[in-house]
Design an enzyme around this catalytic site. Structure first.
Site, mmCIF file in Angstrom:
data_model
loop_
_atom_site.group_PDB
_atom_site.id
_atom_site.type_symbol
_atom_site.label_atom_id
_atom_site.label_comp_id
_atom_site.label_asym_id
_atom_site.label_seq_id
_atom_site.Cartn_x
_atom_site.Cartn_y
_atom_site.Cartn_z
ATOM 1 C CB VAL A 188 -0.976 0.008 1.199
ATOM 2 C CG1 VAL A 188 -2.034 -1.039 1.042
ATOM 3 C CG2 VAL A 188 -0.225 -0.175 2.519
ATOM 4 C CB ALA A 216 6.448 1.417 -15.836
ATOM 5 N N GLY A 225 8.596 11.147 -6.777
ATOM 6 C CA GLY A 225 8.239 9.735 -6.683
ATOM 7 C C GLY A 225 8.864 8.882 -7.764
ATOM 8 C CD GLU A 241 12.221 1.335 -5.941
ATOM 9 O OE1 GLU A 241 11.602 1.124 -4.872
ATOM 10 O OE2 GLU A 241 11.760 1.040 -7.056
ATOM 11 C CG ASP A 247 15.071 -0.813 -10.569
ATOM 12 O OD1 ASP A 247 14.340 -1.579 -9.928
ATOM 13 O OD2 ASP A 247 14.648 -0.062 -11.473
ATOM 14 C CE LYS A 305 12.811 -1.149 -14.345
ATOM 15 N NZ LYS A 305 12.534 0.244 -14.759
ATOM 16 N N GLY A 350 7.215 6.946 -12.361
ATOM 17 C CA GLY A 350 6.023 7.473 -11.692
ATOM 18 C C GLY A 350 5.107 6.375 -11.212
#
Length: 847
Positions: free
Chosen positions: A488, A634, A687, A690, A701, A705, A824
């Site tokens: 969350v 994303a 945002g 991380e 990261d 990917k 984002g």
């Protein structure tokens, strides 16, 4: 005339008593002459009284028993003060005090040095336990009078005649019916409404007896039969008799109508809504039973009667419901001497009866070589000894084997009057269990053909019930898209906002989007029939469900979440586990969700960039069950593009590009002359990074990917096989606490300024590139800050864009490029939402 019965959960506190009183007034149209009421003890009180009785009989701490008895007194006095009218409170309180004094006396008799007068422990326990109903009738009668309906408590013991089987007495039916009828006949026209104690009776010697747990249902049926009522209503805390136990099948449905026989079958095999003996008096008099929900009085509930035509109109399936008994022992009598020998079954069941055991289920092979039967665990040892003793001669001769006991078994029963006229029901039952790997140990079908019962391993009981339920009742939930969200944070909150915004639009498309579970690292909330509703719209609040979880969530337990998810998945439609965390320990949770029949939609790279065995297992589930587009692109269709190229027979030679919107944003800002530390802070504020920006700047990261994309292309690479160059190669900063790292970040401003200025002076741009080369014998993969010429595909990219450049056998001269914003929370959440909808769209192909 109607008889209304209220169970303990329906009178658990003052508020529930007042609701019950209003229901009675409405159902009886405000007239005491229109019915009678039967009531159980207040919720939880019977258990507390049993605990008190046990403590006294065992001679435990008398002071503790006295404190519990006083707590019960205070509890009932407090409720009396809330439900009674102002002018009645002193009198009601006095009656409660008197009954509690009598309870104290009964407890004193129970003590080892008490005046038990030679009565059995069971008889003493019943004398204590009866006070629950004696008190509740006084409270409900007071609540009814406060609602303007004259009412008086009525002790059923003088009317309900039983044997001396304390704690589970058998009713002597005819004298009981006559006594009840006589009591009501003697009441005058203006007599108050009778609020009758459920559960209680009396022996021929006048001793108090009880009718067994849920015996208040039977009391209501006896009153209804004696008065030839038009209807007996059982008011409880569920919306009727359900198609399965809602604790096992989250999407169990209320059954609108069923027969007495169906109710008996379901009750015998575990359905607890109606006490089985309740059916007999009602059926003998042809009185319908109606099960209603005190918490939802407008719900029509379940009608139990013998109008078969009306039931068929109310129900479109031959199967009425599925019930189960959680723990039984399966006993097998096997031997050559059983074949063709008369009287074997009679000897077996005589031995069982002598041991006090009753066979719940019986199955015999047509060869007569074996008989198996199921009994309750508490009597299996006595049953085993009795049967072995009966067949001792045959056992000694070797023609019969000693009885074998298989523990940890369960019985699952499929019930429905329509089964006898509908071919293929058994085939569907055993077919779905076989396909789901549930082994059936024994089968029995009654001559009425309304019940197929089977014994399965206890560990398989829940799965068996859920899959059978899905087989016969899935259409009711076929439009449901049930979502369980892990995480969350920024992406999770954005996803919940998107789910809330699109729910109505999806509904118009026939998709019933339901948020069924939500979890953070510390708390979780699971949707239940009686609990707080999970509404994705709560995420419109900036704090959203994170705040709700912290205030009222339970401790996170992913095993329990998986159980809940499995029940939902077995109920039909499509269930999706959504992972928007950054946890590296969720691979096992994915496997559990997939095994339960759910799909997985993930933005979490770690499970897919972890051990290659996990990745292969996820891919082996097929594209219909595992969706993780957001782990790489994303919201961009990167993995889908690779899958489509490979699926169409193309060969991918290289994949390269800018895989991080965060690093693209930073290189764009630095190329435009911005200060390094300020650009990082701005990316964090927006945002794009991380929570710890080092996770982005270190290049891992991007490497993950690239690893996922390489694996999609068929390369068995691990993370260590990828050459990683951090964007900021300053090892001395890597181990600092985050606050200290932020403070020292500006020390790299000069270094980064010079790197970008040097590239610009050479007519080049710096970009953080990921490169995968599949053209050689071995795959090569690397990520790092590279200087590229002006004609390179990534040169001049908008800040924060991602770009994926595919060169293949078919796209050799001009590469296939996938480009778009890649940073984002909203974009990533949108990619996950798209995967959820893909899981829905491809549900028909899922195994």
């Amino acid at each position: 005339m109607k008889v209304l019965k209220f169970g303990g959960s329906s009178v658990a506190d003052a508020g529930r008593l007042q609701v019950a009183a209003r229901i009675v007034r409405r159902r009886l149209e405000g007239s005491a002459a229109n019915g009678a009421v039967v009531v159980s003890a207040l919720g939880g009180v019977t258990d507390r009284l049993l605990g008190l009785a046990s403590a006294c009989l065992e001679g435990r701490d008398p002071a503790e028993a006295a404190r519990e008895a006083e707590a019960l007194r205070v509890h009932h006095l407090d409720i009396a003060g809330q439900v009674a009218a102002d002018d009645e409170r002193p009198a009601v309180a006095a009656t409660v005090e008197s009954l509690c004094d009598d309870l104290a006396s009964a407890l004193s008799d129970c003590a080892p040095d008490g005046a038990g007068d030679g009565r059995s422990n069971e008889a003493l326990i019943d004398r204590i336990v009866c006070h629950g109903e004696l008190l509740s009738t006084q409270l409900l009668a007071a609540a009814l009078r406060a609602e303007g309906l004259p009412a008086a408590a009525c002790d059923a013991r003088p009317m309900v005649s039983t044997d001396r089987s304390f704690q589970g007495a058998t009713v002597d039916l005819e004298p009981t019916l006559r006594a009840i009828a006589s009591h009501f006949a003697a009441l005058g026209r203006d007599a108050p409404l009778q609020v009758i104690t459920g559960f209680l009776g009396s022996s021929p010697e006048g001793e108090t007896t009880t009718l067994g747990r849920s015996g208040s249902d039977l009391t209501a049926a006896l009153v209804g039969a004696a008065l030839e009522a038009e209807r007996i209503e059982i008011w409880t805390d569920v919306p009727g008799v359900m198609t399965a136990d809602p604790r096992r099948v989250e999407d169990a449905l209320p059954i609108p109508r069923l027969s007495y026989e169906e109710m008996l079958e379901l009750s015998h095999f575990g359905a607890r809504v109606v006490y089985p003996p309740t059916v007999t008096p009602a059926r003998r008099k042809g009185i319908p039973l109606l099960v209603r929900n005190t918490l939802d009085p407008e719900h029509p509930g379940t009608l139990i009667d013998d109008d078969g035509l009306a039931r068929e109109r109310a129900r479109g399936t031959a199967v009425t419901g599925i019930s189960s008994i959680d723990d039984v022992h399966l006993m097998l009598l096997v031997g050559d001497n059983l074949v063709g020998t008369p009287g074997v079954a009679a000897r077996l069941f005589d031995a069982l009866a002598a041991s006090g055991a009753s066979a719940i289920l019986i199955s015999q092979a047509s060869s007569e070589h074996s008989i198996c039967f199921a009994v309750e665990p508490g009597v299996s040892e006595a049953a085993r000894k009795a049967v072995d003793a009966e067949f001792q001669a045959e056992i000694m001769a070797g023609s019969v084997r000693p009885i074998r006991v298989e523990r940890d078994q369960s019985i699952v029963a499929v019930v429905g009057d329509g089964m006898r006229d509908r071919p293929g029901i058994a085939g569907r039952v055993f077919g779905i269990l076989g396909r789901r790997g549930v082994n059936v140990r024994a089968v029995a079908q009654g001559s009425s053909e309304r019940n197929i019962s089977m014994v399965v391993a206890r560990a398989d009981e829940g799965r068996a019930v859920r899959w059978i339920h899905r087989e016969f009742f899935h259409r009711a939930a076929s439009g449901r898209l049930a979502v369980y969200v892990l995480g969350v944070g920024g992406v999770g909150s954005a996803l919940l906002r998107q789910l809330a915004a699109e729910r109505e639009s999806l509904s118009r498309q026939g998709i019933d989007l339901q948020l069924r579970g939500l979890a953070s690292s510390r708390y979780m909330h699971l949707q239940t029939r009686r609990g707080r509703s999970l509404d994705a719209g709560a995420a419109r609040d900036p704090e959203g469900w994170r705040s709700v979880l912290e205030r009222s969530g339970e401790a996170a337990d992913l095993n329990r979440l998986l159980d809940h998810l499995g029940e939902t998945a077995a109920g039909g439609g499509r269930t999706v586990l959504v992972d928007v965390t950054a946890s590296g320990s969720l691979a096992a949770v994915y496997h559990g969700a997939l095994a339960a029949g759910a799909a997985v939609a993930s933005a979490n790279k770690l499970p897919f960039a972890g051990p290659i065995a996990d990745f292969r297992a996820f891919r082996s589930n097929g594209a219909q069950n595992v969706f993780h587009e957001a782990t790489v692109g994303a919201g961009l269709p990167v993995l889908h593009t690779a899958d489509m190229l490979l699926g169409a027979g193309d060969r991918i030679d290289t994949v390269s590009g800018v895989f991080s919107g965060t690093l693209a944003y930073l290189t764009g800002k630095l190329g435009a002359g911005d200060v390094w530390s300020e650009a990082v802070r701005e990316a964090h504020r927006l945002g794009y990074t991380e929570p710890d920006p080092r996770d982005d700047l270190g290049g891992l990261d991007v490497a993950r990917k690239l690893l996922i994309l390489a694996r999609i292309c068929g390369c068995d690479l691990d993370l260590d096989d990828i050459e990683v160059e951090p964007m900021l190669d300053r090892p001395e900063l890597g181990n600092l606490p985050l606050d200290a790292w932020w403070e020292r970040l500006a020390k790299a401003d000069g270094e980064m300024k010079h790197r970008f200025a040097d590239a610009a002076s050479a007519g080049l741009e710096l970009a953080y590139l990921a490169e995968l080369d599949l053209s050689g014998e071995a795959a090569a993969a690397r990520v790092g800050l590279r200087a590229v010429p002006a004609d390179h595909p990534v040169a001049g990219m908008p800040a924060s864009d991602n770009m994926f450049v595919f060169r293949s056998r078919r796209y050799r001269e001009r590469p296939l490029v996938v480009q778009g914003p890649g940073a984002g929370t909203d974009l990533t959440a949108g990619g996950v939402f798209a995967d959820i909808l893909r899981a829905w769209a491809e549900r028909g192909s899922a195994p």
